[in-house]
Design an enzyme around this catalytic site. Structure first.
Site, mmCIF file in Angstrom:
data_model
loop_
_atom_site.group_PDB
_atom_site.id
_atom_site.type_symbol
_atom_site.label_atom_id
_atom_site.label_comp_id
_atom_site.label_asym_id
_atom_site.label_seq_id
_atom_site.Cartn_x
_atom_site.Cartn_y
_atom_site.Cartn_z
ATOM 1 N N CYS A 1 66.033 32.143 69.077
ATOM 2 C CA CYS A 1 64.657 31.925 69.493
ATOM 3 C C CYS A 1 64.122 30.790 68.624
ATOM 4 O O CYS A 1 64.874 30.205 67.859
ATOM 5 C CB CYS A 1 63.916 33.236 69.234
ATOM 6 S SG CYS A 1 62.366 33.388 70.068
ATOM 7 N N THR A 2 62.852 30.513 68.727
ATOM 8 C CA THR A 2 62.287 29.478 67.872
ATOM 9 C C THR A 2 61.909 30.058 66.516
ATOM 10 O O THR A 2 62.469 29.693 65.492
ATOM 11 C CB THR A 2 61.069 28.813 68.547
ATOM 12 O OG1 THR A 2 61.402 28.512 69.899
ATOM 13 C CG2 THR A 2 60.710 27.519 67.856
ATOM 14 N N GLY A 3 60.987 31.031 66.508
ATOM 15 C CA GLY A 3 60.479 31.549 65.242
ATOM 16 C C GLY A 3 61.242 32.713 64.648
ATOM 17 O O GLY A 3 61.090 33.017 63.471
ATOM 18 N N ASN A 4 62.066 33.401 65.446
ATOM 19 C CA ASN A 4 62.828 34.568 64.997
ATOM 20 C C ASN A 4 61.934 35.612 64.319
ATOM 21 O O ASN A 4 62.286 36.200 63.320
ATOM 22 C CB ASN A 4 63.969 34.142 64.050
ATOM 23 C CG ASN A 4 64.955 35.262 63.733
ATOM 24 O OD1 ASN A 4 65.408 35.396 62.606
ATOM 25 N ND2 ASN A 4 65.281 36.080 64.710
ATOM 26 N N SER A 5 60.764 35.848 64.914
ATOM 27 C CA SER A 5 59.874 36.855 64.337
ATOM 28 C C SER A 5 59.560 37.971 65.319
ATOM 29 O O SER A 5 59.101 39.029 64.929
ATOM 30 C CB SER A 5 58.564 36.209 63.872
ATOM 31 O OG SER A 5 57.820 35.772 64.998
ATOM 32 N N CYS A 6 59.831 37.751 66.619
ATOM 33 C CA CYS A 6 59.317 38.662 67.630
ATOM 34 C C CYS A 6 60.357 39.014 68.694
ATOM 35 O O CYS A 6 61.046 40.028 68.600
ATOM 36 C CB CYS A 6 58.071 38.010 68.228
ATOM 37 S SG CYS A 6 57.093 39.099 69.221
ATOM 38 N N ARG A 7 60.498 38.155 69.704
ATOM 39 C CA ARG A 7 61.396 38.478 70.827
ATOM 40 C C ARG A 7 62.842 38.650 70.411
ATOM 41 O O ARG A 7 63.502 39.621 70.797
ATOM 42 C CB ARG A 7 61.308 37.395 71.908
ATOM 43 C CG ARG A 7 59.973 37.381 72.616
ATOM 44 C CD ARG A 7 59.779 36.098 73.368
ATOM 45 N NE ARG A 7 59.681 34.977 72.430
ATOM 46 C CZ ARG A 7 59.494 33.722 72.784
ATOM 47 N NH1 ARG A 7 59.409 33.406 74.057
ATOM 48 N NH2 ARG A 7 59.394 32.774 71.891
ATOM 49 N N SER A 8 63.368 37.700 69.638
ATOM 50 C CA SER A 8 64.770 37.793 69.230
ATOM 51 C C SER A 8 64.990 39.022 68.347
ATOM 52 O O SER A 8 66.044 39.655 68.401
ATOM 53 C CB SER A 8 65.216 36.520 68.504
ATOM 54 O OG SER A 8 64.305 36.177 67.478
ATOM 55 N N SER B 1 70.218 37.695 64.667
ATOM 56 C CA SER B 1 69.227 36.881 65.370
ATOM 57 C C SER B 1 68.765 35.792 64.415
ATOM 58 O O SER B 1 68.800 35.965 63.202
ATOM 59 C CB SER B 1 68.046 37.735 65.856
ATOM 60 O OG SER B 1 67.412 38.392 64.782
ATOM 61 N N THR C 1 65.669 40.464 58.884
ATOM 62 C CA THR C 1 65.170 39.257 58.228
ATOM 63 C C THR C 1 65.047 38.152 59.272
ATOM 64 O O THR C 1 65.763 38.155 60.273
ATOM 65 C CB THR C 1 66.128 38.794 57.107
ATOM 66 O OG1 THR C 1 67.440 38.638 57.657
ATOM 67 C CG2 THR C 1 66.163 39.807 55.973
ATOM 68 N N ASP D 1 65.811 34.558 59.995
ATOM 69 C CA ASP D 1 66.740 33.587 59.419
ATOM 70 C C ASP D 1 66.840 32.316 60.243
ATOM 71 O O ASP D 1 66.711 32.345 61.466
ATOM 72 C CB ASP D 1 68.145 34.203 59.330
ATOM 73 C CG ASP D 1 68.169 35.437 58.437
ATOM 74 O OD1 ASP D 1 67.611 35.366 57.333
ATOM 75 O OD2 ASP D 1 68.739 36.453 58.861
ATOM 76 N N CYS E 1 63.772 32.393 74.579
ATOM 77 C CA CYS E 1 62.475 31.740 74.762
ATOM 78 C C CYS E 1 62.121 31.711 76.241
ATOM 79 O O CYS E 1 63.001 31.673 77.090
ATOM 80 C CB CYS E 1 62.474 30.334 74.208
ATOM 81 S SG CYS E 1 64.074 29.764 73.792
ATOM 82 N N CYS F 1 63.728 25.462 74.190
ATOM 83 C CA CYS F 1 64.761 26.453 73.933
ATOM 84 C C CYS F 1 65.790 25.834 73.011
ATOM 85 O O CYS F 1 66.278 24.745 73.279
ATOM 86 C CB CYS F 1 65.419 26.869 75.245
ATOM 87 S SG CYS F 1 65.428 28.621 75.409
ATOM 88 N N ASP G 1 56.253 34.949 75.102
ATOM 89 C CA ASP G 1 56.046 35.220 73.685
ATOM 90 C C ASP G 1 54.746 36.002 73.522
ATOM 91 O O ASP G 1 53.667 35.433 73.681
ATOM 92 C CB ASP G 1 55.978 33.917 72.899
ATOM 93 C CG ASP G 1 55.943 34.143 71.398
ATOM 94 O OD1 ASP G 1 55.697 35.300 70.972
ATOM 95 O OD2 ASP G 1 56.141 33.184 70.654
#
Length: 143
Positions: free
Chosen positions: A10-17, A35, A63, A65, A82, A89, A106
């Site tokens: 994903c882009t931010g790796n904080s939510c969806r992934s 992820s 985490t 990453d 994404c 993406c 998102d």
């Protein structure tokens, strides 16, 4: 199907992934799931953590990453999650057998009341569960 390795990107790796990572691991603990993000935020979205906790999946220890961490590894699947057209993406340049895209909105971009924003997290969480269950059933489940 021994030692399947799946990277969710994903882009931010904080939510969806992170949610997808939690679901896939819950479907089959023997799969190696990681992820990462191309612009990893370094932290988890607390609403994503809460939405997963609500259905009994704890991702609070995950985490956030950078994808750089995984470029040297070999992967069976790299899946991008994404969704929005305004979202670039990420492409994975490492060694991978299969590339897939399973896109989701998102929820961290949702605007409005707290209730609406929470409902977006729940909607996307449930869509991720359905999307990754389908992927698991079609590609990973022991036949």
């Amino acid at each position: 199907m021994l030692n399947m390795k799946v990277l969710i990107l994903c882009t931010g790796n904080s939510c969806r992934s992170q949610m997808a990572h939690g679901f896939l691991q819950s479907f089959d603990p023997s799969i190696t799931v990681c992820s990462a993000g191309t612009e990893a935020s370094g932290k988890l979205n607390q609403k994503a953590v809460a939405a997963m906790k609500e259905i009994g999946i704890d991702i609070s220890h995950h985490t956030s990453d950078s994808v750089e961490k995984y470029l040297a590894d070999e992967w069976d699947y790299v899946i991008t999650v994404c969704g929005g057209a305004n979202e670039a993406c990420p492409a994975f340049m490492g060694k991978v057998k299969h590339r897939l895209h399973i896109g989701f909105d998102d929820p961290s971009h949702a605007l409005g009341t707290d209730e609406f924003i929470w409902s977006e997290f729940i909607r996307v969480r449930d869509e991720i569960k359905a999307g990754f269950w389908k992927f698991y059933e079609e590609n990973l489940k022991m036949k």
